[in-house]
Write a protein that holds these residues in place. Structure first.
Motif, PDB file in Angstrom:
ATOM      1  N   MET A   1       1.089  -1.214   0.101  1.00  0.00           N
ATOM      2  CA  MET A   1       0.348   0.023   0.270  1.00  0.00           C
ATOM      3  C   MET A   1       1.324   1.365   0.057  1.00  0.00           C
ATOM      4  O   MET A   1       1.624   1.682   0.906  1.00  0.00           O
ATOM      5  N   THR A   2       0.036   1.984  -0.710  1.00  0.00           N
ATOM      6  CA  THR A   2       1.347   3.465  -1.152  1.00  0.00           C
ATOM      7  C   THR A   2       1.518   4.426   0.390  1.00  0.00           C
ATOM      8  O   THR A   2       0.611   4.377   1.814  1.00  0.00           O
ATOM      9  N   ASP A   3       3.105   4.564   1.009  1.00  0.00           N
ATOM     10  CA  ASP A   3       3.190   5.444   1.763  1.00  0.00           C
ATOM     11  C   ASP A   3       2.895   6.829   2.231  1.00  0.00           C
ATOM     12  O   ASP A   3       2.641   7.807   0.752  1.00  0.00           O
ATOM     13  N   PRO A   4       1.487   7.323   2.689  1.00  0.00           N
ATOM     14  CA  PRO A   4       1.015   8.777   2.581  1.00  0.00           C
ATOM     15  C   PRO A   4       2.109   9.675   2.670  1.00  0.00           C
ATOM     16  O   PRO A   4       2.060  10.897   2.350  1.00  0.00           O
ATOM     17  N   LEU A   5       3.334   9.744   3.108  1.00  0.00           N
ATOM     18  CA  LEU A   5       4.568  10.474   2.805  1.00  0.00           C
ATOM     19  C   LEU A   5       5.267  10.896   1.837  1.00  0.00           C
ATOM     20  O   LEU A   5       5.811  10.990   1.892  1.00  0.00           O
ATOM     21  N   THR A   6       4.758   9.709   1.316  1.00  0.00           N
ATOM     22  CA  THR A   6       5.146  10.084  -0.394  1.00  0.00           C
ATOM     23  C   THR A   6       3.827  10.686  -1.468  1.00  0.00           C
ATOM     24  O   THR A   6       4.793  11.242  -2.569  1.00  0.00           O
ATOM     25  N   ALA A   7       3.108  10.918  -0.827  1.00  0.00           N
ATOM     26  CA  ALA A   7       1.759  11.782  -1.286  1.00  0.00           C
ATOM     27  C   ALA A   7       2.241  12.940  -1.573  1.00  0.00           C
ATOM     28  O   ALA A   7       2.689  13.547  -1.042  1.00  0.00           O
ATOM     29  N   ALA A   8       2.239  13.631  -3.035  1.00  0.00           N
ATOM     30  CA  ALA A   8       2.018  15.304  -3.396  1.00  0.00           C
ATOM     31  C   ALA A   8       1.593  15.838  -2.010  1.00  0.00           C
ATOM     32  O   ALA A   8       0.015  15.768  -1.688  1.00  0.00           O
ATOM     33  N   SER A   9       2.781  17.085  -1.732  1.00  0.00           N
ATOM     34  CA  SER A   9       1.275  17.653  -1.066  1.00  0.00           C
ATOM     35  C   SER A   9       0.758  19.265  -1.661  1.00  0.00           C
ATOM     36  O   SER A   9       1.183  19.196  -2.340  1.00  0.00           O
ATOM     37  N   PRO A  10      -0.416  19.139  -0.980  1.00  0.00           N
ATOM     38  CA  PRO A  10      -1.075  19.453   0.257  1.00  0.00           C
ATOM     39  C   PRO A  10      -1.813  18.033   0.162  1.00  0.00           C
ATOM     40  O   PRO A  10      -2.687  17.746  -0.541  1.00  0.00           O
ATOM     41  N   VAL A  11      -1.562  16.821   2.075  1.00  0.00           N
ATOM     42  CA  VAL A  11      -2.401  16.077   1.731  1.00  0.00           C
ATOM     43  C   VAL A  11      -3.703  16.093   3.047  1.00  0.00           C
ATOM     44  O   VAL A  11      -3.323  17.399   3.343  1.00  0.00           O
ATOM     45  N   VAL A  12      -4.534  15.654   2.206  1.00  0.00           N
ATOM     46  CA  VAL A  12      -5.718  15.746   2.812  1.00  0.00           C
ATOM     47  C   VAL A  12      -6.178  14.561   3.700  1.00  0.00           C
ATOM     48  O   VAL A  12      -6.094  13.217   3.312  1.00  0.00           O
ATOM     49  N   VAL A  13      -6.462  14.562   4.527  1.00  0.00           N
ATOM     50  CA  VAL A  13      -6.716  13.162   6.119  1.00  0.00           C
ATOM     51  C   VAL A  13      -8.382  13.262   6.266  1.00  0.00           C
ATOM     52  O   VAL A  13      -8.685  14.347   6.501  1.00  0.00           O
ATOM     53  N   GLY A  14      -9.141  12.156   5.491  1.00  0.00           N
ATOM     54  CA  GLY A  14     -10.415  12.300   5.785  1.00  0.00           C
ATOM     55  C   GLY A  14     -10.945  11.843   7.742  1.00  0.00           C
ATOM     56  O   GLY A  14     -10.165  10.822   7.760  1.00  0.00           O
ATOM     57  N   VAL A  15     -11.856  12.730   8.016  1.00  0.00           N
ATOM     58  CA  VAL A  15     -12.315  11.537   9.957  1.00  0.00           C
ATOM     59  C   VAL A  15     -13.341  11.123   9.528  1.00  0.00           C
ATOM     60  O   VAL A  15     -14.295  10.955   9.060  1.00  0.00           O
TER      61      VAL A  15
END
Length: 276
Positions: A1-15
């Protein structure tokens, strides 16, 4: 699974709160089917990952035991992982974090920054996963009494720095750390506004910064009218404003309830920046 830290910023985290008493959506996603459906929807709307929490951390909330917290989050994370949804576990307990990671979570989001459970640093170090360290001074039932600062920005930065030092000493790699200034946690509305206005100083600590203002009470107070504070479900526009201010100040990501609206706003901001 993709590492969230490798995603392009800005990252959006859903609650995704699977609790009966969270301040914003308590009880709405308490069933497994409802929680999984909503988690998948958040990804469809553009979230990079979904933050699953099984214990309310709103001011004044009473704690639940670890077994209850695990029972709420593990089945949801298991099902979301099977559906290919990246998740983080929102917990202050090492045992819950370990169970969630085993179930498929890829990030630990610890609102205590490692202070609530001394075993958390070991769990994170062993897993090698990203760890969100939020600024925190105490559990929900007493956080209001701890909102005392001489210079809130300076003190939050110093206390976050101490949590980074503890994480590094415990074997967590520096590139796995994310900081969160902890709006609303042992902070008054005035403290929240000051941290927001000087977020660049938190960013200057040199770590990715996650900003979480979504639907919080200080926004409701700002928008109050003769009926009282603006209701929780009518704070979306105010949340979008905080998102754009945060990403413009250099925040790595935002943690939000209304994913699509915030993703849309970020895309407009990005297009405008790119056209300069």
């Amino acid at each position: 699974m993709t590492d969230p830290l490798t995603a392009a910023s800005p990252v959006v985290v859903g609650v995704l709160n699977v609790t009966p008493d969270s301040f914003s959506d308590g009880g709405r996603y308490a069933s497994l089917d409802a929680a999984v459906t909503h988690g998948v929807q958040l990804i469809t709307e553009g979230a990079n990952f979904v933050d699953v929490g099984g214990e309310s951390t709103r001011p004044g909330a009473e704690r639940v035991d670890a077994a209850t917290e695990r029972a709420r989050v593990v089945p949801v994370i298991t099902e979301l992982a099977a559906a290919g949804v990246p998740t983080s576990i929102d917990t202050t307990r090492a045992s819950v974090a370990a169970a969630a990671l085993s179930a498929g979570a890829v990030v630990v989001n610890d609102v205590s920054g490692g202070l609530a459970d001394r075993d958390m640093v070991r769990v994170v170090a062993d897993a090698g996963c990203p760890w969100v360290l939020m600024h925190w001074r105490g559990h929900s039932e007493r956080m209001r009494d701890l909102a005392v600062y001489t210079d809130v920005v300076k003190e939050v930065c110093a206390e976050l720095g101490a949590r980074v030092d503890a994480a590094l000493a415990g074997g967590v790699a520096a590139h796995r750390l994310i900081l969160d200034p902890g709006l609303g946690f042992a902070k008054t509305a005035e403290h929240n506004w000051r941290l927001s206005a000087r977020l660049d100083q938190v960013v200057a600590l040199g770590f990715p910064v996650l900003f979480g203002a979504s639907r919080k009470s200080y926004l409701g107070s700002l928008l109050a009218d003769t009926r009282g504070p603006r209701p929780v479900d009518e704070r979306a526009a105010a949340t979008i404003a905080t998102t754009l201010l945060a990403v413009d100040a250099g925040a790595w990501g935002v943690r939000v309830h209304d994913v699509r609206a915030n993703v849309d706003a970020i895309r407009v901001w990005q297009a405008t920046k790119a056209a300069r």
